[in-house]
Design a protein around this motif. Structure first.
Motif, PDB file in Angstrom:
ATOM      1  N   ARG A  68      -6.811  23.209   7.118  1.00  0.00           N
ATOM      2  CA  ARG A  68      -7.167  22.370   8.466  1.00  0.00           C
ATOM      3  C   ARG A  68      -6.943  22.633   9.963  1.00  0.00           C
ATOM      4  NH1 ARG A  68      -3.775  16.796   6.438  1.00  0.00           N
ATOM      5  NH2 ARG A  68      -5.330  16.056   5.474  1.00  0.00           N
ATOM      6  N   THR A  69      -7.784  22.664  10.393  1.00  0.00           N
ATOM      7  CA  THR A  69      -7.163  23.480  11.750  1.00  0.00           C
ATOM      8  C   THR A  69      -7.269  22.352  13.166  1.00  0.00           C
ATOM      9  OG1 THR A  69      -8.067  25.650  13.280  1.00  0.00           O
ATOM     10  CG2 THR A  69     -10.366  23.993  12.309  1.00  0.00           C
ATOM     11  N   PHE A  70      -7.229  22.731  13.782  1.00  0.00           N
ATOM     12  CA  PHE A  70      -6.295  21.650  15.714  1.00  0.00           C
ATOM     13  C   PHE A  70      -7.955  22.198  16.424  1.00  0.00           C
ATOM     14  CE2 PHE A  70      -4.894  20.957  19.785  1.00  0.00           C
ATOM     15  CZ  PHE A  70      -4.756  19.748  19.172  1.00  0.00           C
ATOM     16  N   VAL A  71      -8.099  21.013  17.112  1.00  0.00           N
ATOM     17  CA  VAL A  71      -9.219  21.299  17.835  1.00  0.00           C
ATOM     18  C   VAL A  71      -8.695  20.597  19.066  1.00  0.00           C
ATOM     19  CG1 VAL A  71     -11.687  21.768  18.473  1.00  0.00           C
ATOM     20  CG2 VAL A  71     -10.586  22.655  15.987  1.00  0.00           C
ATOM     21  N   MET A  72      -9.181  20.880  20.506  1.00  0.00           N
ATOM     22  CA  MET A  72      -9.041  19.667  21.450  1.00  0.00           C
ATOM     23  C   MET A  72     -10.343  20.617  22.247  1.00  0.00           C
ATOM     24  SD  MET A  72      -5.468  18.560  23.574  1.00  0.00           S
ATOM     25  CE  MET A  72      -4.819  20.829  23.928  1.00  0.00           C
ATOM     26  N   THR A 110      -4.252  11.098  28.138  1.00  0.00           N
ATOM     27  CA  THR A 110      -4.184  12.339  28.967  1.00  0.00           C
ATOM     28  C   THR A 110      -2.667  12.873  28.125  1.00  0.00           C
ATOM     29  OG1 THR A 110      -5.193  10.800  30.159  1.00  0.00           O
ATOM     30  CG2 THR A 110      -3.289  12.387  30.774  1.00  0.00           C
ATOM     31  N   MET A 111      -3.202  14.311  28.024  1.00  0.00           N
ATOM     32  CA  MET A 111      -1.635  14.823  27.125  1.00  0.00           C
ATOM     33  C   MET A 111      -0.396  14.107  28.237  1.00  0.00           C
ATOM     34  SD  MET A 111      -1.033  17.905  25.490  1.00  0.00           S
ATOM     35  CE  MET A 111      -2.755  18.277  25.090  1.00  0.00           C
ATOM     36  N   PRO A 112       0.787  14.098  27.814  1.00  0.00           N
ATOM     37  CA  PRO A 112       1.563  14.068  28.646  1.00  0.00           C
ATOM     38  C   PRO A 112       2.489  15.909  28.596  1.00  0.00           C
ATOM     39  CG  PRO A 112       2.311  12.984  26.000  1.00  0.00           C
ATOM     40  CD  PRO A 112       1.221  13.966  26.175  1.00  0.00           C
ATOM     41  N   ARG A 113       2.700  15.908  30.048  1.00  0.00           N
ATOM     42  CA  ARG A 113       3.448  17.396  30.441  1.00  0.00           C
ATOM     43  C   ARG A 113       3.803  18.060  29.212  1.00  0.00           C
ATOM     44  NH1 ARG A 113       2.039  19.930  34.661  1.00  0.00           N
ATOM     45  NH2 ARG A 113       3.837  21.828  35.116  1.00  0.00           N
ATOM     46  N   GLU A 114       5.569  16.993  28.825  1.00  0.00           N
ATOM     47  CA  GLU A 114       6.201  17.635  27.636  1.00  0.00           C
ATOM     48  C   GLU A 114       5.513  18.663  26.153  1.00  0.00           C
ATOM     49  OE1 GLU A 114       6.565  14.269  28.879  1.00  0.00           O
ATOM     50  OE2 GLU A 114       7.908  15.079  30.555  1.00  0.00           O
ATOM     51  N   ARG A 115       4.091  17.421  26.422  1.00  0.00           N
ATOM     52  CA  ARG A 115       3.700  17.642  25.291  1.00  0.00           C
ATOM     53  C   ARG A 115       2.788  19.797  25.655  1.00  0.00           C
ATOM     54  NH1 ARG A 115       0.091  14.485  22.959  1.00  0.00           N
ATOM     55  NH2 ARG A 115       0.625  13.170  23.076  1.00  0.00           N
ATOM     56  N   VAL A 164      -9.558  15.207  24.136  1.00  0.00           N
ATOM     57  CA  VAL A 164      -9.411  14.496  22.536  1.00  0.00           C
ATOM     58  C   VAL A 164      -8.881  15.704  21.553  1.00  0.00           C
ATOM     59  CG1 VAL A 164     -11.356  13.548  21.109  1.00  0.00           C
ATOM     60  CG2 VAL A 164     -11.775  13.500  23.642  1.00  0.00           C
ATOM     61  N   PRO A 165      -7.540  15.353  21.194  1.00  0.00           N
ATOM     62  CA  PRO A 165      -7.286  16.369  19.967  1.00  0.00           C
ATOM     63  C   PRO A 165      -7.528  16.031  18.664  1.00  0.00           C
ATOM     64  CG  PRO A 165      -5.392  15.544  21.221  1.00  0.00           C
ATOM     65  CD  PRO A 165      -6.531  14.806  22.392  1.00  0.00           C
ATOM     66  N   MET A 166      -7.855  16.688  17.938  1.00  0.00           N
ATOM     67  CA  MET A 166      -8.543  16.518  16.392  1.00  0.00           C
ATOM     68  C   MET A 166      -8.124  17.159  15.720  1.00  0.00           C
ATOM     69  SD  MET A 166     -12.597  16.808  17.578  1.00  0.00           S
ATOM     70  CE  MET A 166     -12.569  17.619  18.539  1.00  0.00           C
ATOM     71  N   VAL A 167      -8.071  17.506  13.867  1.00  0.00           N
ATOM     72  CA  VAL A 167      -8.041  18.314  12.894  1.00  0.00           C
ATOM     73  C   VAL A 167      -8.999  17.997  12.311  1.00  0.00           C
ATOM     74  CG1 VAL A 167      -6.664  18.160  11.132  1.00  0.00           C
ATOM     75  CG2 VAL A 167      -5.470  17.738  13.259  1.00  0.00           C
ATOM     76  N   TRP A 168      -9.388  19.254  11.999  1.00  0.00           N
ATOM     77  CA  TRP A 168     -10.723  19.497  11.024  1.00  0.00           C
ATOM     78  C   TRP A 168     -10.252  20.180  10.336  1.00  0.00           C
ATOM     79  CZ3 TRP A 168     -15.757  17.248  11.902  1.00  0.00           C
ATOM     80  CH2 TRP A 168     -15.919  17.020  13.541  1.00  0.00           C
ATOM     81  N   HIS A 175       0.881  17.632  17.679  1.00  0.00           N
ATOM     82  CA  HIS A 175      -0.068  16.936  17.989  1.00  0.00           C
ATOM     83  C   HIS A 175      -0.438  14.972  17.316  1.00  0.00           C
ATOM     84  CE1 HIS A 175      -1.081  18.502  22.150  1.00  0.00           C
ATOM     85  NE2 HIS A 175      -1.524  19.854  21.240  1.00  0.00           N
ATOM     86  N   PHE A 176       0.151  15.782  16.256  1.00  0.00           N
ATOM     87  CA  PHE A 176      -0.355  14.392  15.480  1.00  0.00           C
ATOM     88  C   PHE A 176       0.512  14.171  14.160  1.00  0.00           C
ATOM     89  CE2 PHE A 176      -4.526  16.146  16.035  1.00  0.00           C
ATOM     90  CZ  PHE A 176      -5.569  14.482  16.211  1.00  0.00           C
ATOM     91  N   ASP A 177       1.363  12.912  14.084  1.00  0.00           N
ATOM     92  CA  ASP A 177       1.982  12.882  12.817  1.00  0.00           C
ATOM     93  C   ASP A 177       1.419  12.436  11.694  1.00  0.00           C
ATOM     94  OD1 ASP A 177       4.217  12.258  14.588  1.00  0.00           O
ATOM     95  OD2 ASP A 177       3.995  10.740  14.355  1.00  0.00           O
ATOM     96  N   GLU A 178       2.043  13.211  10.031  1.00  0.00           N
ATOM     97  CA  GLU A 178       1.633  13.121   8.456  1.00  0.00           C
ATOM     98  C   GLU A 178       0.616  11.662   8.781  1.00  0.00           C
ATOM     99  OE1 GLU A 178      -0.470  14.951   5.925  1.00  0.00           O
ATOM    100  OE2 GLU A 178       1.431  16.429   7.313  1.00  0.00           O
ATOM    101  N   ASP A 179       1.123  10.753   8.851  1.00  0.00           N
ATOM    102  CA  ASP A 179       0.160   9.844   8.592  1.00  0.00           C
ATOM    103  C   ASP A 179      -0.746   9.367   9.773  1.00  0.00           C
ATOM    104  OD1 ASP A 179       1.113   8.676  11.322  1.00  0.00           O
ATOM    105  OD2 ASP A 179       3.183   7.220   9.945  1.00  0.00           O
ATOM    106  N   GLU A 180      -0.729  10.151  10.720  1.00  0.00           N
ATOM    107  CA  GLU A 180      -2.134   9.838  11.339  1.00  0.00           C
ATOM    108  C   GLU A 180      -3.324  10.876  10.920  1.00  0.00           C
ATOM    109  OE1 GLU A 180      -0.861   8.925  16.009  1.00  0.00           O
ATOM    110  OE2 GLU A 180      -0.260  11.372  15.046  1.00  0.00           O
ATOM    111  N   LEU A 181      -3.460  11.008   9.725  1.00  0.00           N
ATOM    112  CA  LEU A 181      -4.262  12.702   9.561  1.00  0.00           C
ATOM    113  C   LEU A 181      -4.738  11.708   8.183  1.00  0.00           C
ATOM    114  CD1 LEU A 181      -2.598  15.565  10.032  1.00  0.00           C
ATOM    115  CD2 LEU A 181      -4.192  14.554  10.900  1.00  0.00           C
TER     116      LEU A 181
END
Length: 154
Positions: free
Chosen positions: A6-10, A42-47, A74-78, A135-141
């Motif tokens: 898996r890889t992160f793309v935004m 819209t990404m929170p500043r802390e993140r 748009v954060p994504m996991v591919w 950016h993602f909790d495991e249950d969001e994948l």
């Protein structure tokens, strides 16, 4: 055969504002990668500060954080075989002036500070896991069978 990963793309705010979200997603899908996580926010500043934490001591850090929080992303996991290297090749060099035509940045970006898309670095061990977890909790994948996998891989 190489390992599936898996890889992160935004998609960054500049590409979102320019209506390029679909283009980025289409290119990754057409390559054969499998989308397993996606959000619009819209990404929170802390993140954002956590995401760019490795650059905290660099002069461009504040500008990076300001920009990435300036509008929707748009954060994504591919997922796919050598997904991180595949994506990095497809998006092109960080500086659009060095990105080859045919890459996402080579085709759509003109300025280093507005380079359309972020992707985890394949040379930074652990970057994918770290960025996905930010950016993602495991249950969001999502897990599912890719219908054309037999035509993509031996």
């Amino acid at each position: 055969m190489s390992e599936h990963e898996r890889t992160f793309v935004m998609v960054k705010p500049d590409a979102f504002a320019r209506g390029l979200v679909g283009e980025v997603i289409s290119r990754l899908e057409e390559r054969g990668l499998k989308l397993v996580g996606i959000k619009v926010e819209t990404m929170p500043r802390e993140r954002a500060e956590e995401h760019y934490g490795e650059h905290e001591d660099k002069p461009f850090y504040d500008d990076l954080v300001d920009f990435i929080t300036s509008g929707p992303v748009v954060p994504m996991v591919w997922e796919g075989q050598d997904a991180t290297r595949q994506v990095r090749q497809m998006i092109g060099e960080t500086d659009p002036l060095e990105a080859e035509p045919g890459t996402i940045r080579g085709d759509y970006a003109l300025d280093l500070g507005r380079n359309v898309v972020h992707a985890a670095d394949h040379e930074d061990e652990g970057a994918n896991e770290r960025e996905i977890a930010i950016h993602f909790d495991e249950d969001e994948l999502t897990e599912y069978d890719q219908h054309d996998a037999e035509w993509l891989y031996e």
